[in-house]
Design an enzyme around this catalytic site. Structure first.
Site, PDB file in Angstrom:
ATOM      1  N   ASN A  13       0.875  -1.174   0.000  1.00 21.77           N
ATOM      2  CA  ASN A  13       0.000   0.000   0.000  1.00 21.77           C
ATOM      3  C   ASN A  13       0.911   1.222   0.000  1.00 21.77           C
ATOM      4  OD1 ASN A  13      -1.785   2.039   0.488  1.00 21.77           O
ATOM      5  ND2 ASN A  13      -2.695   1.131   2.317  1.00 21.77           N
ATOM      6  N   ARG A  94      -2.506  -2.048  -3.538  1.00 23.65           N
ATOM      7  CA  ARG A  94      -3.716  -1.244  -3.355  1.00 23.65           C
ATOM      8  C   ARG A  94      -3.624  -0.055  -4.301  1.00 23.65           C
ATOM      9  NH1 ARG A  94      -5.126   3.170   1.003  1.00 23.65           N
ATOM     10  NH2 ARG A  94      -7.353   3.348   0.587  1.00 23.65           N
ATOM     11  N   HIS A 183     -12.593   2.885  -0.084  1.00 20.07           N
ATOM     12  CA  HIS A 183     -12.590   1.877   0.998  1.00 20.07           C
ATOM     13  C   HIS A 183     -13.358   0.624   0.561  1.00 20.07           C
ATOM     14  CE1 HIS A 183     -12.231   5.192   4.351  1.00 20.07           C
ATOM     15  NE2 HIS A 183     -11.029   4.783   3.958  1.00 20.07           N
ATOM     16  N   ARG A 244     -10.432  15.574   6.932  1.00 23.62           N
ATOM     17  CA  ARG A 244     -11.290  15.955   5.798  1.00 23.62           C
ATOM     18  C   ARG A 244     -12.673  16.372   6.295  1.00 23.62           C
ATOM     19  NH1 ARG A 244     -10.446  10.425   2.833  1.00 23.62           N
ATOM     20  NH2 ARG A 244      -8.222  10.298   3.223  1.00 23.62           N
ATOM     21  N   GLU A 387      -7.832  -5.319   5.110  1.00 23.18           N
ATOM     22  CA  GLU A 387      -7.698  -5.021   3.683  1.00 23.18           C
ATOM     23  C   GLU A 387      -6.543  -5.793   3.057  1.00 23.18           C
ATOM     24  OE1 GLU A 387      -8.106  -0.962   5.176  1.00 23.18           O
ATOM     25  OE2 GLU A 387      -8.872  -0.444   3.194  1.00 23.18           O
TER      26      GLU A 387
END
Ligand code: ADP
Length: 403
Positions: A13, A94, A183, A244, A387
């Protein structure tokens, strides 16, 4: 060791200044080693590598992603896993944005690399960083199949009404403007686990998943397929996140440009990096936010209330979109670890069949578990996301087709 080692998948990732990685067996889920390279391109870059119970830490200047990955391979070799000699089954990467093009795990070749690069306009912070990891891994492990797994893929088939923004359709079509969702690997993995835990076929289950980490997103899933999700064209839309803003009146952007004389990059930075919990309270880490609330910090309390208010707004919307749910699930750093968020997000909803059992909610268990009373109509669950495992399994499925 030889055969077992060759079955492993290396999951990468790669972010703008970091590389997270894991070497694992997709069948048994056993992790042989994992780690992170941080602050790539700065003087104080570092690697932290965990193999078995030992952790290796080194601080050394790392110029770029290739140097970072080379250091990862050296560290693997020094701690008993020579990846070049032992071999790995595949490398799973990813990739944040797959646009309209990629909606399945994809074997990487030069054309795929070029297409991911083309999507950088949609994900300028993420796709170039993901590509740097891909290019480096291809150079360092030339014989090993590399597979891209896209964060947007699970949401590719969102219904038109959910994915369409109500702007000039010609402008939207010309610029690829639609809700993509992110996601996805986590929402797919967690929702699949929920069906297993309930002992029901995925197609029978209506569910809502809250992935609450630094980034945060919600999804509504009917019969194994997502019908809505909170993130949009970019990962900025939706829930309040660490840094965010999530949803806001789009008119704020024009107002900031006119009144505060911010240019578009400054506004982008404001909304992505200096908003959310950090913008409201000064901190983006949830544990620190809780400490501040406990010591009477009013800004921290308001940030928390805005965070919970937004969660409940999505919960209400998705409950109605789905026409009722069988399960509501919390995952990722905050979702898995904050009983208070789970309790506050679902407080006062017994009339909808939604209840949290206080003892089950605060039990310090790290496994997937039910936290609603056994007889409550809606199962409320905590399911740790994974993940890396999902990416490793996807990568293995792709390479199996090559055999
Ligand atoms: P990322 O989006 O970076 O993968 P994570 O899923 O690791 O993020 O979640 C990070 C967030 O989880 C941070 O805000 C952190 O404070 C929060 N978190 C981690 N452990 C706990 C805990 N025990 N209680 C509350 N929040 C926690």
């Amino acid at each position: 060791m030889g055969k077992a080692a060759r079955n492993r998948v290396l999951v990468i990732n790669s972010g703008s200044s970091s590389i997270k990685y894991q070497l694992l067996d997709p069948e048994s889920s056993v992790v042989a080693a994992s780690g992170i390279v941080e602050r790539i391109g700065e003087d104080d870059s570092a690697i932290e590598h965990r193999a078995e119970s030992a952790t290796t830490e080194r601080r050394v200047a790392i110029a770029d992603h290739t140097a970072g990955l080379r250091l990862v391979f050296e560290t693997f070799a020094a701690t008993g896993h020579d990846l070049e000699k032992e071999g790995v089954r595949a490398v799973g990467h990813r990739v944040v944005h797959g646009g309209e093009v990629f909606y399945r795990p994809t074997l990487i070749d030069d054309d795929v690399v070029a297409a991911i690069a083309d999507l950088a306009a949609l994900a300028p912070l993420h796709n170039p960083a993901n590509l740097a990891g891909i290019e480096s891994a291809r150079a360092l492990l030339p014989g090993v199949p590399q597979v891209a797994v896209f964060d947007t893929a699970f949401f590719h088939g969102l219904p038109a009404a959910a994915k369409t923004y109500a702007i000039d359709a010609k402008v939207a079509a010309a610029h690829g403007i639609r809700k993509y969702g992110f996601h996805g690997t986590s929402h797919e993995y967690v929702s699949g686990r929920v069906s297993e835990l309930l002992g029901r076929d995925a197609f029978e289950v209506n569910q809502i998943v809250f992935h609450l980490g630094n980034g945060a997103s919600a999804s509504a899933i009917r019969g194994g397929r997502p019908v809505d999700t909170s993130m949009g064209l970019t990962p900025l839309e939706g829930l309040v996140m660490g840094t965010r803003s999530g949803d806001l009146d789009p008119g704020i952007v024009a107002h900031l440009a006119r009144s505060a004389h911010l240019d578009i990059d400054q506004i982008d930075t404001l909304l992505n990096r200096d908003s959310g919990l950090k913008g409201l309270s000064g901190v983006n880490d949830f544990r620190e936010l809780r400490r501040r609330i406990d010591s009477g910090d009013e800004a921290a309390r308001l940030a928390y209330e805005v965070y919970i208010h937004r969660l409940r707004r999505y919960l209400g919307a998705y409950l109605i979109e789905l026409g009722g749910v069988d399960a509501i699930t919390f995952t990722a750093g905050v979702g898995e670890n904050s009983p208070q968020v789970r309790a506050d997000a679902l407080a006062g909803l017994a009339r909808f069949g939604i209840e949290v059992d206080p003892a089950a909610n605060t039990a310090g268990d790290r496994t997937a578990r039910r936290i609603s009373p056994p007889d409550a109509p809606v199962a409320v669950l905590v399911v740790p996301t994974n993940e890396e495992l999902a990416i490793a399994r996807s990568a293995r499925r792709v390479v199996e087709r090559l055999d």
